[in-house]
Design a protein around this motif. Structure first.
Motif, PDB file in Angstrom:
ATOM      1  N   ARG A 133      17.935  16.317 -22.270  1.00  0.00           N
ATOM      2  CA  ARG A 133      16.671  15.591 -22.366  1.00  0.00           C
ATOM      3  C   ARG A 133      15.583  16.461 -23.004  1.00  0.00           C
ATOM      4  O   ARG A 133      14.908  16.042 -23.942  1.00  0.00           O
ATOM      5  CB  ARG A 133      16.238  15.137 -20.980  1.00  0.00           C
ATOM      6  CG  ARG A 133      14.898  14.459 -20.973  1.00  0.00           C
ATOM      7  CD  ARG A 133      14.628  13.795 -19.641  1.00  0.00           C
ATOM      8  NE  ARG A 133      13.395  13.063 -19.714  1.00  0.00           N
ATOM      9  CZ  ARG A 133      12.233  13.519 -19.261  1.00  0.00           C
ATOM     10  NH1 ARG A 133      12.176  14.699 -18.691  1.00  0.00           N
ATOM     11  NH2 ARG A 133      11.156  12.792 -19.370  1.00  0.00           N
ATOM     12  N   HIS A 144      16.945   7.423 -21.098  1.00  0.00           N
ATOM     13  CA  HIS A 144      15.706   6.782 -20.662  1.00  0.00           C
ATOM     14  C   HIS A 144      14.526   7.302 -21.458  1.00  0.00           C
ATOM     15  O   HIS A 144      13.684   6.552 -21.930  1.00  0.00           O
ATOM     16  CB  HIS A 144      15.449   7.071 -19.186  1.00  0.00           C
ATOM     17  CG  HIS A 144      16.046   6.043 -18.291  1.00  0.00           C
ATOM     18  ND1 HIS A 144      15.785   4.712 -18.460  1.00  0.00           N
ATOM     19  CD2 HIS A 144      16.883   6.145 -17.236  1.00  0.00           C
ATOM     20  CE1 HIS A 144      16.445   4.033 -17.543  1.00  0.00           C
ATOM     21  NE2 HIS A 144      17.131   4.878 -16.795  1.00  0.00           N
ATOM     22  N   ALA A 145      14.495   8.615 -21.592  1.00  0.00           N
ATOM     23  CA  ALA A 145      13.380   9.230 -22.291  1.00  0.00           C
ATOM     24  C   ALA A 145      13.372   8.805 -23.755  1.00  0.00           C
ATOM     25  O   ALA A 145      12.324   8.621 -24.352  1.00  0.00           O
ATOM     26  CB  ALA A 145      13.472  10.741 -22.174  1.00  0.00           C
ATOM     27  N   ARG A 160      14.198   5.957 -25.151  1.00  0.00           N
ATOM     28  CA  ARG A 160      13.835   4.612 -25.573  1.00  0.00           C
ATOM     29  C   ARG A 160      12.379   4.509 -26.020  1.00  0.00           C
ATOM     30  O   ARG A 160      12.069   3.886 -27.011  1.00  0.00           O
ATOM     31  CB  ARG A 160      14.163   3.578 -24.501  1.00  0.00           C
ATOM     32  CG  ARG A 160      13.475   3.778 -23.204  1.00  0.00           C
ATOM     33  CD  ARG A 160      13.859   2.717 -22.185  1.00  0.00           C
ATOM     34  NE  ARG A 160      13.226   3.086 -20.932  1.00  0.00           N
ATOM     35  CZ  ARG A 160      13.314   2.403 -19.820  1.00  0.00           C
ATOM     36  NH1 ARG A 160      14.017   1.310 -19.778  1.00  0.00           N
ATOM     37  NH2 ARG A 160      12.700   2.814 -18.730  1.00  0.00           N
ATOM     38  N   ARG A 161      11.480   5.160 -25.294  1.00  0.00           N
ATOM     39  CA  ARG A 161      10.076   5.114 -25.690  1.00  0.00           C
ATOM     40  C   ARG A 161       9.811   6.019 -26.882  1.00  0.00           C
ATOM     41  O   ARG A 161       9.073   5.662 -27.793  1.00  0.00           O
ATOM     42  CB  ARG A 161       9.198   5.521 -24.500  1.00  0.00           C
ATOM     43  CG  ARG A 161       7.734   5.386 -24.769  1.00  0.00           C
ATOM     44  CD  ARG A 161       7.351   3.941 -25.033  1.00  0.00           C
ATOM     45  NE  ARG A 161       5.978   3.874 -25.488  1.00  0.00           N
ATOM     46  CZ  ARG A 161       5.574   3.118 -26.497  1.00  0.00           C
ATOM     47  NH1 ARG A 161       6.430   2.357 -27.129  1.00  0.00           N
ATOM     48  NH2 ARG A 161       4.316   3.110 -26.854  1.00  0.00           N
ATOM     49  N   THR A 211       2.138   2.437 -30.556  1.00  0.00           N
ATOM     50  CA  THR A 211       1.059   3.334 -30.164  1.00  0.00           C
ATOM     51  C   THR A 211      -0.058   3.346 -31.187  1.00  0.00           C
ATOM     52  O   THR A 211      -1.212   3.379 -30.834  1.00  0.00           O
ATOM     53  CB  THR A 211       1.559   4.765 -29.974  1.00  0.00           C
ATOM     54  OG1 THR A 211       2.462   5.041 -31.031  1.00  0.00           O
ATOM     55  CG2 THR A 211       2.218   4.910 -28.641  1.00  0.00           C
ATOM     56  N   GLU A 253      -2.199   2.678 -21.662  1.00  0.00           N
ATOM     57  CA  GLU A 253      -0.835   2.204 -21.518  1.00  0.00           C
ATOM     58  C   GLU A 253       0.078   3.399 -21.318  1.00  0.00           C
ATOM     59  O   GLU A 253       0.150   4.284 -22.163  1.00  0.00           O
ATOM     60  CB  GLU A 253      -0.417   1.424 -22.772  1.00  0.00           C
ATOM     61  CG  GLU A 253       0.823   0.595 -22.548  1.00  0.00           C
ATOM     62  CD  GLU A 253       1.544   0.244 -23.845  1.00  0.00           C
ATOM     63  OE1 GLU A 253       1.152   0.736 -24.912  1.00  0.00           O
ATOM     64  OE2 GLU A 253       2.518  -0.509 -23.754  1.00  0.00           O
ATOM     65  N   ASN A 298       3.903   4.698 -20.525  1.00  0.00           N
ATOM     66  CA  ASN A 298       5.295   4.311 -20.401  1.00  0.00           C
ATOM     67  C   ASN A 298       5.988   5.357 -19.576  1.00  0.00           C
ATOM     68  O   ASN A 298       6.052   6.515 -19.947  1.00  0.00           O
ATOM     69  CB  ASN A 298       5.949   4.206 -21.757  1.00  0.00           C
ATOM     70  CG  ASN A 298       5.410   3.022 -22.477  1.00  0.00           C
ATOM     71  OD1 ASN A 298       4.388   3.126 -23.137  1.00  0.00           O
ATOM     72  ND2 ASN A 298       6.048   1.891 -22.277  1.00  0.00           N
ATOM     73  N   SER A 354       8.764   6.135 -19.213  1.00  0.00           N
ATOM     74  CA  SER A 354       9.994   6.784 -19.668  1.00  0.00           C
ATOM     75  C   SER A 354       9.813   8.167 -20.259  1.00  0.00           C
ATOM     76  O   SER A 354      10.673   9.008 -20.102  1.00  0.00           O
ATOM     77  CB  SER A 354      10.728   5.889 -20.643  1.00  0.00           C
ATOM     78  OG  SER A 354       9.833   5.365 -21.568  1.00  0.00           O
ATOM     79  N   ASP A 355       8.707   8.422 -20.957  1.00  0.00           N
ATOM     80  CA  ASP A 355       8.638   9.800 -21.439  1.00  0.00           C
ATOM     81  C   ASP A 355       7.593  10.638 -20.719  1.00  0.00           C
ATOM     82  O   ASP A 355       7.568  11.839 -20.830  1.00  0.00           O
ATOM     83  CB  ASP A 355       8.475   9.870 -22.950  1.00  0.00           C
ATOM     84  CG  ASP A 355       7.179   9.309 -23.433  1.00  0.00           C
ATOM     85  OD1 ASP A 355       6.704   9.737 -24.476  1.00  0.00           O
ATOM     86  OD2 ASP A 355       6.641   8.433 -22.741  1.00  0.00           O
ATOM     87  N   GLU A 356       6.724  10.000 -19.969  1.00  0.00           N
ATOM     88  CA  GLU A 356       5.757  10.822 -19.251  1.00  0.00           C
ATOM     89  C   GLU A 356       5.784  10.360 -17.814  1.00  0.00           C
ATOM     90  O   GLU A 356       5.073   9.460 -17.439  1.00  0.00           O
ATOM     91  CB  GLU A 356       4.352  10.615 -19.805  1.00  0.00           C
ATOM     92  CG  GLU A 356       4.252  10.854 -21.288  1.00  0.00           C
ATOM     93  CD  GLU A 356       3.509   9.738 -21.998  1.00  0.00           C
ATOM     94  OE1 GLU A 356       3.432   8.634 -21.440  1.00  0.00           O
ATOM     95  OE2 GLU A 356       3.013   9.989 -23.088  1.00  0.00           O
ATOM     96  N   ARG A 357       6.673  10.910 -17.058  1.00  0.00           N
ATOM     97  CA  ARG A 357       6.697  10.415 -15.698  1.00  0.00           C
ATOM     98  C   ARG A 357       6.480  11.567 -14.736  1.00  0.00           C
ATOM     99  O   ARG A 357       6.228  12.673 -15.129  1.00  0.00           O
ATOM    100  CB  ARG A 357       8.002   9.709 -15.402  1.00  0.00           C
ATOM    101  CG  ARG A 357       9.209  10.562 -15.623  1.00  0.00           C
ATOM    102  CD  ARG A 357      10.414   9.719 -15.321  1.00  0.00           C
ATOM    103  NE  ARG A 357      11.589  10.281 -15.921  1.00  0.00           N
ATOM    104  CZ  ARG A 357      12.734   9.638 -15.956  1.00  0.00           C
ATOM    105  NH1 ARG A 357      12.842   8.445 -15.445  1.00  0.00           N
ATOM    106  NH2 ARG A 357      13.782  10.206 -16.492  1.00  0.00           N
ATOM    107  N   GLU A 384       7.414  -0.030 -17.526  1.00  0.00           N
ATOM    108  CA  GLU A 384       8.656   0.577 -17.059  1.00  0.00           C
ATOM    109  C   GLU A 384       8.419   1.362 -15.764  1.00  0.00           C
ATOM    110  O   GLU A 384       8.898   2.474 -15.591  1.00  0.00           O
ATOM    111  CB  GLU A 384       9.243   1.488 -18.148  1.00  0.00           C
ATOM    112  CG  GLU A 384       9.687   0.700 -19.363  1.00  0.00           C
ATOM    113  CD  GLU A 384       9.750   1.520 -20.652  1.00  0.00           C
ATOM    114  OE1 GLU A 384       9.555   2.742 -20.592  1.00  0.00           O
ATOM    115  OE2 GLU A 384       9.987   0.929 -21.702  1.00  0.00           O
ATOM    116  N   SER A 424      10.900   3.389 -13.313  1.00  0.00           N
ATOM    117  CA  SER A 424      11.430   4.741 -13.417  1.00  0.00           C
ATOM    118  C   SER A 424      10.426   5.799 -12.957  1.00  0.00           C
ATOM    119  O   SER A 424      10.639   6.989 -13.148  1.00  0.00           O
ATOM    120  CB  SER A 424      11.938   5.026 -14.834  1.00  0.00           C
ATOM    121  OG  SER A 424      10.938   4.805 -15.769  1.00  0.00           O
TER     122      SER A 424
END
Ligand SMILES: Nc1ncnc2c1ncn2[C@@H]1O[C@H](COP(=O)(O)OP(=O)(O)O)[C@@H](O)[C@H]1O
Ligand SMILES: [Mg+2]
Lengths: 355, 358
Positions: A105, A146-147, A149-150, B18, B100, B102, B104-107, B144, B147
């Motif tokens: 990842r 998962h990462a 997809r965005r 974006t 906004e 998401n 998925s990449d910033e969690r 999303e 997640s």
């Protein structure tokens, strides 16, 4: 001297030997502005890599063929240092994310962000985007998928992904639906025969059709393997003869030997010795799935239909577990043990019936 | 160097979401993906989802919003609905008033602590640049959201309470069960359902008209059928057809099967008749060649299931046995199991049911 597989790899979409319609579509695709992310999938040796290189050449010209190998370094949030080998040109970069295992990842995200942030240096270049080729994406962790997809949507302005996979089963629907899928099925036996004959002709060799046919059949419709086998045949004996020996891959012979050993004697001793053999295969980097599949298809050969079904359902169970554990050997061995038990019982029952 | 000579800036990118939202980039003529291009602009453009649409229209009229939770399968309009509502509420201030995220990449909890908090604490005035009035709050969209880690969700709960005066939250997810109860109970929940086939067909026809694309009804029907109520998938596949074939060429059935990943029916019928023959080696051979074709196994199982359910060769009880195996195999496949072994397993199960009959 390069191997025939490399030497005779087609370099242009128009020179591809089979799936010509698809090649034509791909050609149209590269000529348009809205080049999408691609997912190129098909069994190994079907020509995915060749097609990808042709697409790149069509996009950027011969410059993409000036390749360099480079090691890139990454640091995980927990400060672990990672190294990964890359192959790149001025226009694209190729990595195999599974080289860094569970840290895929981090590497994929960092790489995409870096590439997306460095604009194409050559302002006159014909494309506004660079391409990142990710190979063996079947092995990408769920986390990395998962990462992705965005990220795929976010950085699409400056970079495109070309993903290559053996099958789409392990990819999440979200990734699949963000790419244009390019299915590359294995070439047919006839196509392989023609290609082998073409290669030999260019080498100035005379390849009998029967031999070409036999090689193609033995290759399991894997073109890479077929060409390697053909070259090996040449080394072994030239002029060719129609019925000369075709060397099969060592690992295949080795797994067959293991299967023979198991069906000859079902005991703790055999199990112990099989363990050693399996380790040997794993150490030599033969993928677990390949070991499992080959072993299963060999082992069911001498069973009746009911037993075959039972064994397959056990194999399906253990092989699935293997994908989750991190010690493949346990699951392989568990399957072998289960097989021995079932097979022994089967033998005893049938002998019992005979009296 | 002919790479240099090939002229023209062909590479206009497929625009991204974006840049539309943050509006940082220089204005270029971008070829926008159709999913973005045909995203509904107002809440009333949303097809179906009547409950959510109805409530939101009232909210817009009253210039206020509750905290929201949208859940449902992909491509049913969740993101579009909230974006459209925000656009209608805030007019041209819309870009400054929404954040906004998401997942998925910033969690993770850090994002909630930093980004969400800082944004929530900005003040929002009640007038627009042009002097018109404008609701005095901001909207944070957590797309999303399923997640998000539990810790992050817990942190969110506090922020949600503290900033309730100036900030509204909209959580979007596929599975509501993945959201912790203290969060769901603070939101008004709306379920988004798969779109009706006729509605999807209608929209696809509209897009074809706008894009001047020649597609016959048979092809459109395949797109609709394979979408499973997912408008995004239908739209993307339609665009893929046009990308791959070029503008003027007509899209054939073959192309559409290739793009949607549908397995030709012959493979499905052959699989089942091979099982019926009850000869293992034939099954093995079939599966080997099936895999060499690289069709998507998940899609294949879907089609096999369809046939098994509708056949009158099996009693319901037998169908149930096969169905159970189908479920297991399909789960294992997605979970990384080998296609070869799993498809063999299913084949054997069908074989056994056939041989019981006689
Ligand atoms: N109910 C709907 N009405 C109209 N268009 C829709 C609807 N649902 C989805 N779409 C279309 O599908 C695309 C994806 O929708 P989106 O709102 O992003 O789905 P999600 O529910 O996954 O957030 C949008 O471009 C939109 O045009
Ligand atoms: Mg969404």
């Amino acid at each position: 001297m390069s191997l025939w597989v490399d030497k005779y790899r087609p370099k242009d979409l128009s020179k591809l030997d089979y799936h010509k319609d698809q090649a034509e579509n791909l050609k149209k695709l590269t000529q348009r502005g809205d080049f999408p992310h691609l997912l190129v999938y098909g069994p190994s040796g079907a020509g995915k890599k060749t097609r990808i290189m042709c697409i790149l050449k069509d996009l950027y010209g011969p410059g993409v063929e000036r390749l360099r190998m480079e090691q890139l370094n990454f640091t995980t949030p927990s400060k672990k240092k990672l190294e990964i080998m890359t192959v790149s040109s001025n226009y694209h970069i190729e990595i195999n994310p599974s080289d860094v295992g569970i840290y895929d990842r981090v590497v994929v995200m960092d790489l995409i962000k870096n590439v997306a942030q460095t604009q194409q240096l050559d302002v006159n270049g014909q494309r506004e985007f660079k391409v990142i080729v990710l190979t063996d994406v079947d092995d990408l962790s769920k986390d990395a998928q998962h990462a992705l997809r965005r990220t795929m949507e976010k950085y699409i302005a400056n970079c495109r992904l070309i993903l290559s996979a053996n099958s789409t089963s392990r990819l999440t629907p979200a990734i699949r639906s963000r790419c244009l899928g390019i299915r590359v099925s294995a070439p047919t036996i006839t196509e392989i025969v023609t290609i082998l004959q073409g290669v030999c002709k260019r080498e100035g060799l005379n390849l009998p059709t029967e031999l070409a046919q036999r090689i193609a059949e033995k290759s399991n419709r894997n073109l890479r393997r077929a060409i390697l086998m053909c070259e090996a045949c040449k080394v072994e004996q030239y002029p060719f003869s129609a019925n000369q020996n075709i060397a099969e891959p060592d690992w295949l012979l080795f797994i067959r030997a293991i299967a023979r050993k198991i069906s000859q004697e079902q005991s703790i001793n055999t199990l112990a010795s099989v363990r050693g053999d399996l380790y040997e295969l794993i150490i030599h980097g033969i993928p677990n799935t390949i070991i499992f599949q080959t072993l299963v298809s060999e082992l069911v050969k001498n069973c009746d239909i009911t037993l075959k079904a039972t064994i397959i359902s056990q194999a399906a169970l253990f092989e699935h577990r293997l994908q989750h554990g991190n010690k493949a050997i346990f699951h392989l061995e568990a399957f072998v043990a289960k097989y021995m038990y079932l097979y022994k019982k089967f033998l005893e029952d049938t002998i019992g019936d005979a009296f | 160097m002919d790479s240099f000579l090939k002229s023209g800036k062909l590479g206009t990118s497929i625009g991204d979401k974006t840049s539309q939202l943050n509006n940082e980039g220089v204005k270029k003529k971008k070829s926008v993906p159709w999913v973005e291009k045909y995203r509904p602009r107002t809440v009333s453009d949303i097809v179906e989802q009547t409950e959510a649409v109805h409530v939101l229209e009232q909210c817009i009229a009253g210039a206020d919003l509750p905290n929201l939770l949208f859940y449902g399968p992909p491509g049913t309009g969740k993101t579009s609905t909230i974006l459209a509502a925000a656009r209608q509420l805030f007019g041209d201030m819309y870009r400054d008033r929404i954040l906004e995220l998401n997942a998925s990449d910033e969690r993770g909890i850090q994002v909630i602590r930093d980004k969400v908090k800082t944004f929530a604490q900005l003040t929002a005035s009640a007038v627009r640049h042009d002097g018109k009035s404008c609701p005095p709050f901001k909207v944070i969209i957590l797309d999303e959201a399923d997640s998000l880690t539990n810790a992050a969700q817990a942190a969110l709960r506090r922020t949600m309470e503290k900033e309730s005066k100036t900030t509204r939250f909209c959580l979007i997810c596929n599975y509501v069960s993945r959201i912790i109860e203290p969060l769901t109970s603070r939101c008004t929940k709306f379920q988004f359902k798969p779109l009706d086939e006729s509605k999807i067909l209608e929209r696809l026809k509209l897009i074809c008209q706008e894009e001047k694309l020649q597609v016959n009804d048979e092809v459109l029907n395949v797109l609709v059928k394979t979408s499973g109520g997912d408008m995004r998938r239908a739209t993307t596949c339609l665009q893929s057809c046009s990308v791959l074939k070029g503008k003027d060429a007509t899209v054939s059935m073959h192309d559409v099967y290739e793009i949607t990943g549908v397995v030709p029916d012959q493979w499905v019928t052959d699989y089942i008749s091979v099982c019926k023959e009850n000869i293992y080696s034939k099954l093995e051979e079939f599966i080997e060649s099936f895999i060499l074709e690289a069709y998507t196994a998940a899609q294949f199982l879907k089609q096999v299931n369809e046939v098994i359910v509708n056949t009158d060769e099996f009693t319901d009880k037998r169908k149930a046995v096969i169905g159970e195996k189908l479920g297991t195999v399909s789960y294992r496949l997605q979970d990384g199991g080998s296609e070869y072994i799993q498809l063999l397993d299913l084949g054997c199960a069908i074989m056994i049911e056939y041989s019981k009959k006689t």
